[in-house]
Design an enzyme around this catalytic site. Structure first.
Site, PDB file in Angstrom:
ATOM      1  N   ASP A  98      46.145  39.134  49.253  1.00 29.50           N
ATOM      2  CA  ASP A  98      46.044  39.752  50.483  1.00 29.50           C
ATOM      3  C   ASP A  98      46.450  38.790  51.549  1.00 29.50           C
ATOM      4  O   ASP A  98      47.247  38.696  52.164  1.00 29.50           O
ATOM      5  CB  ASP A  98      44.729  40.755  50.566  1.00 29.50           C
ATOM      6  CG  ASP A  98      44.600  41.368  52.175  1.00 29.50           C
ATOM      7  OD1 ASP A  98      45.785  41.905  52.490  1.00 29.50           O
ATOM      8  OD2 ASP A  98      43.652  41.388  52.760  1.00 29.50           O
ATOM      9  N   TRP A 151      46.204  49.391  51.983  1.00 32.16           N
ATOM     10  CA  TRP A 151      45.033  49.584  51.428  1.00 32.16           C
ATOM     11  C   TRP A 151      45.265  50.203  49.959  1.00 32.16           C
ATOM     12  O   TRP A 151      46.114  50.834  49.693  1.00 32.16           O
ATOM     13  CB  TRP A 151      43.974  49.885  52.063  1.00 32.16           C
ATOM     14  CG  TRP A 151      42.718  50.029  51.342  1.00 32.16           C
ATOM     15  CD1 TRP A 151      42.053  50.797  50.666  1.00 32.16           C
ATOM     16  CD2 TRP A 151      42.150  48.787  51.455  1.00 32.16           C
ATOM     17  NE1 TRP A 151      40.734  50.171  50.023  1.00 32.16           N
ATOM     18  CE2 TRP A 151      40.707  48.881  50.681  1.00 32.16           C
ATOM     19  CE3 TRP A 151      42.357  47.434  52.238  1.00 32.16           C
ATOM     20  CZ2 TRP A 151      39.875  47.807  50.510  1.00 32.16           C
ATOM     21  CZ3 TRP A 151      41.239  46.210  51.813  1.00 32.16           C
ATOM     22  CH2 TRP A 151      40.217  46.427  51.041  1.00 32.16           C
ATOM     23  N   TRP A 156      38.973  50.911  39.216  1.00 33.24           N
ATOM     24  CA  TRP A 156      37.453  50.748  39.174  1.00 33.24           C
ATOM     25  C   TRP A 156      36.576  51.148  40.266  1.00 33.24           C
ATOM     26  O   TRP A 156      35.322  50.956  40.150  1.00 33.24           O
ATOM     27  CB  TRP A 156      37.082  49.353  38.653  1.00 33.24           C
ATOM     28  CG  TRP A 156      38.208  48.335  39.470  1.00 33.24           C
ATOM     29  CD1 TRP A 156      37.554  47.635  40.478  1.00 33.24           C
ATOM     30  CD2 TRP A 156      39.170  47.714  39.132  1.00 33.24           C
ATOM     31  NE1 TRP A 156      38.792  46.712  41.043  1.00 33.24           N
ATOM     32  CE2 TRP A 156      39.695  46.823  40.018  1.00 33.24           C
ATOM     33  CE3 TRP A 156      40.195  48.170  37.973  1.00 33.24           C
ATOM     34  CZ2 TRP A 156      40.959  45.994  39.897  1.00 33.24           C
ATOM     35  CZ3 TRP A 156      41.213  47.149  38.107  1.00 33.24           C
ATOM     36  CH2 TRP A 156      41.653  46.473  38.928  1.00 33.24           C
TER      37      TRP A 156
HETATM   38  P1  G4P Z   1      43.249  37.015  48.668  1.00 32.36           P
HETATM   39  O1  G4P Z   1      43.106  35.423  48.799  1.00 32.36           O
HETATM   40  O2  G4P Z   1      43.464  37.173  47.120  1.00 32.36           O
HETATM   41  O3  G4P Z   1      44.323  37.399  49.492  1.00 32.36           O
HETATM   42  O4  G4P Z   1      42.101  37.666  49.187  1.00 32.36           O
HETATM   43  P2  G4P Z   1      41.342  37.765  50.479  1.00 32.36           P
HETATM   44  O5  G4P Z   1      40.218  36.724  50.777  1.00 32.36           O
HETATM   45  O6  G4P Z   1      42.307  38.063  51.507  1.00 32.36           O
HETATM   46  O7  G4P Z   1      40.461  39.122  50.319  1.00 32.36           O
HETATM   47  C1  G4P Z   1      39.281  39.436  50.799  1.00 32.36           C
HETATM   48  C2  G4P Z   1      38.712  40.548  49.919  1.00 32.36           C
HETATM   49  O8  G4P Z   1      39.247  41.628  50.258  1.00 32.36           O
HETATM   50  C3  G4P Z   1      39.000  40.406  48.232  1.00 32.36           C
HETATM   51  O9  G4P Z   1      37.815  41.147  47.851  1.00 32.36           O
HETATM   52  C4  G4P Z   1      39.928  41.233  47.996  1.00 32.36           C
HETATM   53  O10 G4P Z   1      39.947  41.638  46.702  1.00 32.36           O
HETATM   54  C5  G4P Z   1      40.000  42.419  49.151  1.00 32.36           C
HETATM   55  N1  G4P Z   1      40.903  43.155  49.322  1.00 32.36           N
HETATM   56  C6  G4P Z   1      42.175  42.942  50.078  1.00 32.36           C
HETATM   57  N2  G4P Z   1      42.993  43.584  50.155  1.00 32.36           N
HETATM   58  C7  G4P Z   1      42.527  44.904  49.419  1.00 32.36           C
HETATM   59  C8  G4P Z   1      43.142  46.090  49.147  1.00 32.36           C
HETATM   60  O11 G4P Z   1      44.122  46.688  49.536  1.00 32.36           O
HETATM   61  N3  G4P Z   1      42.262  46.902  48.468  1.00 32.36           N
HETATM   62  C9  G4P Z   1      41.011  46.493  47.903  1.00 32.36           C
HETATM   63  N4  G4P Z   1      40.530  47.465  46.893  1.00 32.36           N
HETATM   64  N5  G4P Z   1      40.572  45.109  48.124  1.00 32.36           N
HETATM   65  C10 G4P Z   1      41.254  44.373  48.748  1.00 32.36           C
HETATM   66  P3  G4P Z   1      36.446  40.268  47.378  1.00 32.36           P
HETATM   67  O12 G4P Z   1      35.686  39.938  48.561  1.00 32.36           O
HETATM   68  O13 G4P Z   1      36.790  39.208  46.388  1.00 32.36           O
HETATM   69  O14 G4P Z   1      35.772  41.459  46.643  1.00 32.36           O
HETATM   70  P4  G4P Z   1      36.039  42.028  45.119  1.00 32.36           P
HETATM   71  O15 G4P Z   1      36.314  43.741  45.347  1.00 32.36           O
HETATM   72  O16 G4P Z   1      37.041  41.395  44.610  1.00 32.36           O
HETATM   73  O17 G4P Z   1      34.633  41.863  44.335  1.00 32.36           O
END
Ligand code: G4P
Ligand code: MG
Length: 175
Positions: A98, A151, A156
């Site tokens: 993202d 989004w 899951w």
């Molecule tokens: P990146 O480096 O892979 O681009 O990740 P980034 O820090 O931008 O992402 C921040 C959080 O937002 C991540 O979750 C990522 O999985 C989640 N995210 C970004 N876009 C989407 C989307 O379109 N859908 C969903 N479902 N999640 C998104 P995280 O804080 O690591 O949490 P987790 O859900 O992986 O545990």
């Protein structure tokens, strides 16, 4: 807001496609590193096709007082195992690219341990301006699908998987 919903079937096919492209590229990872929690299930499916062990890492954007932080930091890391990363070929797996911030952070952390190579695989790469950058040491980047910046709802996260799958039939166009 329009969203993409992907089913477990979609995810499995995308993960297999990534594994096929990893193999076709000639890259043979010694180890898969999954970024939790979104990277856990994709990494496990990729393991079906590549047959390599998985290590898990977790990062967070909140500090000990639950205050948002600008950059990610480690909440779970492969402390014992990271001593064994030297000379290894690593496939780093997450569900979505993202902002790219988390990916950049994780690649940099892995590079500190002198791996032979770090490659990156994500199910979905969103077409957008990225805050982070994949370090130049990464020569291989595999995105299962490149999609518009909307989004994504992953299976899951569904409370009702049957409703989720039914709605996945009405996804906005991808190309
Ligand atoms: P990146 O480096 O892979 O681009 O990740 P980034 O820090 O931008 O992402 C921040 C959080 O937002 C991540 O979750 C990522 O999985 C989640 N995210 C970004 N876009 C989407 C989307 O379109 N859908 C969903 N479902 N999640 C998104 P995280 O804080 O690591 O949490 P987790 O859900 O992986 O545990
Ligand atoms: Mg994630």
């Amino acid at each position: 807001m329009e969203k993409y919903r992907f089913t477990y079937q979609d995810i499995h096919r995308t993960a297999r496609d990534i594994a096929d492209r990893v193999k076709a590229s000639g890259f043979e990872p010694d180890i898969i590193v999954a970024i939790g929690s979104g990277g856990f299930i994709p990494a496990r499916i990729i393991r079906t096709f590549l047959g390599k062990p998985i290590l898990a890492v977790g990062v967070a954007y909140y500090d000990a007082n639950d205050k948002p932080t600008d950059l990610p930091h480690k909440v779970q890391w492969i402390e014992e195992a990271e001593k064994k990363l030297a000379g290894k070929r690593i496939l780093l797996v997450d569900e979505v690219d993202d902002s790219r911030t988390t990916l950049e952070y994780c690649v940099r952390e892995l590079l500190r341990h002198d791996p032979a190579e770090v490659a990156v695989a994500v199910l979905h790469d969103k077409k957008k301006d990225k805050r982070g950058a994949i370090p130049a040491e990464v020569k291989r980047y595999f995105a299962g699908r490149t999609i518009p910046d909307k989004w994504i709802v992953y299976p899951w996260d569904a409370e009702d998987i049957d409703d989720h799958d039914a709605m996945a039939a009405d996804n906005p166009p991808i190309d």
